[in-house]
Scaffold this active site. Structure first.
Site, mmCIF file in Angstrom:
data_model
loop_
_atom_site.group_PDB
_atom_site.id
_atom_site.type_symbol
_atom_site.label_atom_id
_atom_site.label_comp_id
_atom_site.label_asym_id
_atom_site.label_seq_id
_atom_site.Cartn_x
_atom_site.Cartn_y
_atom_site.Cartn_z
ATOM 1 N N HIS A 65 0.867 -1.185 0.000
ATOM 2 C CA HIS A 65 0.000 0.000 0.000
ATOM 3 C C HIS A 65 0.900 1.229 0.000
ATOM 4 C CE1 HIS A 65 -3.739 -2.267 0.858
ATOM 5 N NE2 HIS A 65 -2.913 -3.089 1.461
ATOM 6 N N HIS A 182 -8.872 -10.281 -1.201
ATOM 7 C CA HIS A 182 -8.682 -10.183 0.242
ATOM 8 C C HIS A 182 -9.855 -10.959 0.824
ATOM 9 C CE1 HIS A 182 -8.510 -7.422 3.999
ATOM 10 N NE2 HIS A 182 -9.647 -8.072 4.111
ATOM 11 N N HIS A 235 -2.690 -12.648 1.279
ATOM 12 C CA HIS A 235 -2.370 -12.791 2.715
ATOM 13 C C HIS A 235 -3.106 -13.915 3.452
ATOM 14 C CE1 HIS A 235 -5.918 -10.220 2.813
ATOM 15 N NE2 HIS A 235 -5.251 -9.123 2.512
ATOM 16 N N ASP A 308 2.090 -7.160 2.281
ATOM 17 C CA ASP A 308 0.935 -6.378 2.756
ATOM 18 C C ASP A 308 1.412 -5.161 3.559
ATOM 19 O OD1 ASP A 308 -1.606 -5.449 2.997
ATOM 20 O OD2 ASP A 308 -2.360 -7.077 4.253
HETATM 21 ZN ZN LIG Z 1 -6.051 -7.159 2.439
HETATM 22 ZN ZN LIG Z 2 -3.534 -5.111 1.809
#
Ligand SMILES: [Zn+2]
Ligand SMILES: [Zn+2]
Length: 439
Positions: A65, A182, A235, A308
């Protein structure tokens, strides 16, 4: 300006070509020109002494991110890519949950322009699945792809509507990009702060059940089977998900998965101090889940390791754990934490490098993460024996929200070559090991 660079005497490890041998690597005009046991090179060249070091394809992060546009106080393209470079990553995929959300061409172009102007590494944007990641209406996926997005995801705000997800997968298949999900059932996770189990009960914190992840993993596998699309599960944190993915792969469904270093290093015990830096989504699970994630890495069920990397400002995390935002930074600690898997016999070094290079490249369908003659010379040089301490001052990221502060880690990045330029890590340069230039 690209340089002529000779990386000398390192252990060149390139899983894509099955190479693992000590030797020299010559880079000219940004591509690998020659590899050999000992290259005799004449003329001006930047020489990098890599004796005792690993020379591997530039690491690729499928999940970062960068927070720009919209949250520049947390991170920017400049600071996030500096963190990536320090962590040995030469390409990073950035998630679309910026403000505005990367759900159209102009946001994608903005990110790519920032990356071109100030980026230290390659930035590969991930576009949103739905407009505003609201889960209501599909984004213009074709437009995102032609602007440069390598995948689509509504990371952080998962698409709950399975019919909409089906259609997203059908579009993604047409454009030959993966859908990165996600996996979180927002109804099951609502109000949760940490993993639901013994520790959450002991602490009196509202839990998020493992089923929040596994029901969505199961749904996505079913939709991948239905649509034939490439589905990548982000993740992965718990054993139940690993079992589902293993079975799906056995049945030949086109599903791939990643996990992050915190899921194979930490458990929900880490939340006992009420440290907001132990709060992320999905949450840290039990020792048993950690072991299952490791087993999934070892047998290939989990294809890739991603970070992440989710920066948040200190003032946001310095509050009661219930109110702190989810997420931790990860770009600068990922390699050293992953190297522990090799020390502990979970993965071979070759397999570890594969999960950080060839596998993520394959998942996004890019010809990177490899070091053959003629390949783009994105290279990471690593000192596997160097020890260092994780402290606030060591981070290039604007944010410092790491659960590993105070840890001593082994394995640090000596430098990277990206776009034909060698950048030593600040510490490596400070140690008096700057490359000699000869002409
Ligand atoms: Zn996520
Ligand atoms: Zn993420």
């Amino acid at each position: 300006m690209t340089e002529r660079i000779l990386i000398q005497g390192g252990r060149i490890l390139d899983p894509a070509h099955g190479r693992d041998a000590v030797g020299d690597l010559l880079i000219e005009e940004g591509v690998v020109r020659e590899i050999g046991p000992k290259l005799a090179i004449k003329g001006a060249v930047t020489r990098i002494d890599a004796a005792g070091k690993l020379v591997v394809p530039g690491l690729i992060d499928l999940h970062s991110h960068l927070r720009e546009p919209g949250f520049e106080y947390k991170e920017t393209v400049a600071s996030g890519t500096a963190a990536a470079a320090a962590g040995g990553f030469t390409s990073i995929c950035c998630m679309p949950n910026t403000n505005p959300v990367n759900d159209n061409q102009s946001v994608t172009e903005f990110i790519l322009e920032r990356a071109k102007a100030e980026g230290k590494v390659h930035v590969l944007p991930v576009g949103a699945i739905t407009k505003g990641s609201k889960g209501e209406e599909l984004a213009e996926i074709g437009e995102l792809v032609s602007a440069g997005c390598v995948a689509i995801s509504d990371d952080g705000r998962p698409v709950m509507n399975s019919e909409l997800m089906r259609r997203a997968m059908e579009y993604a298949k047409i454009f030959d990009i993966p859908v990165i999900d996600h996996c979180e059932d927002l109804n099951l996770s609502a109000g949760g702060v940490m993993f639901e189990g013994e520790v959450s009960t002991a602490l009196g914190l509202k839990g998020i059940p493992a089923a929040s992840e596994t029901v969505m993993v199961a749904r996505d596998i079913a939709l991948a089977e239905l649509t034939g699309a490439r589905v990548h599960l982000a993740h992965i944190s718990c054993g139940g998900s690993v079992h589902l993915i293993r079975e799906a792969k056995r049945r030949g469904i086109a599903v791939t998965a990643e996990t992050c270093p915190h899921y194979f290093t930490l458990t929900d015990d880490r939340v006992r101090g009420f440290d907001a830096n132990a709060k992320m989504k999905p949450p840290l699970a039990t020792r048993r889940d950690l072991e299952e994630v490791r087993a999934g890495l070892a047998d290939g069920t989990i294809d890739a390791i991603a970070t992440d990397h989710a920066p948040h400002a200190a003032q946001e995390k310095e509050c009661e754990i219930d109110h702190a935002p989810f997420g931790i930074i990860g770009l600068e600690t990922a390699f050293a934490l992953s190297l522990m898997l090799v020390e502990e016999g979970v993965l071979s070094l070759q397999d570890l490098i594969r999960k950080l290079t060839e596998s993520p490249a394959r998942i996004i369908g890019k010809k990177i993460g490899r070091l053959g003659v003629g390949d783009t010379a994105d290279v990471t040089v690593i000192d596997p024996a160097a020890e260092w301490s994780v402290d606030v001052g060591s981070f290039k990221s604007k944010s410092k929200n790491s659960p590993f502060l105070g840890w001593k880690l082994k394995g640090r990045i000596a430098g990277i070559v990206v776009a034909g330029k060698w950048t030593p890590s600040a510490e490596a340069a400070g140690a008096g090991k700057e490359p000699g230039k000869t002409s």
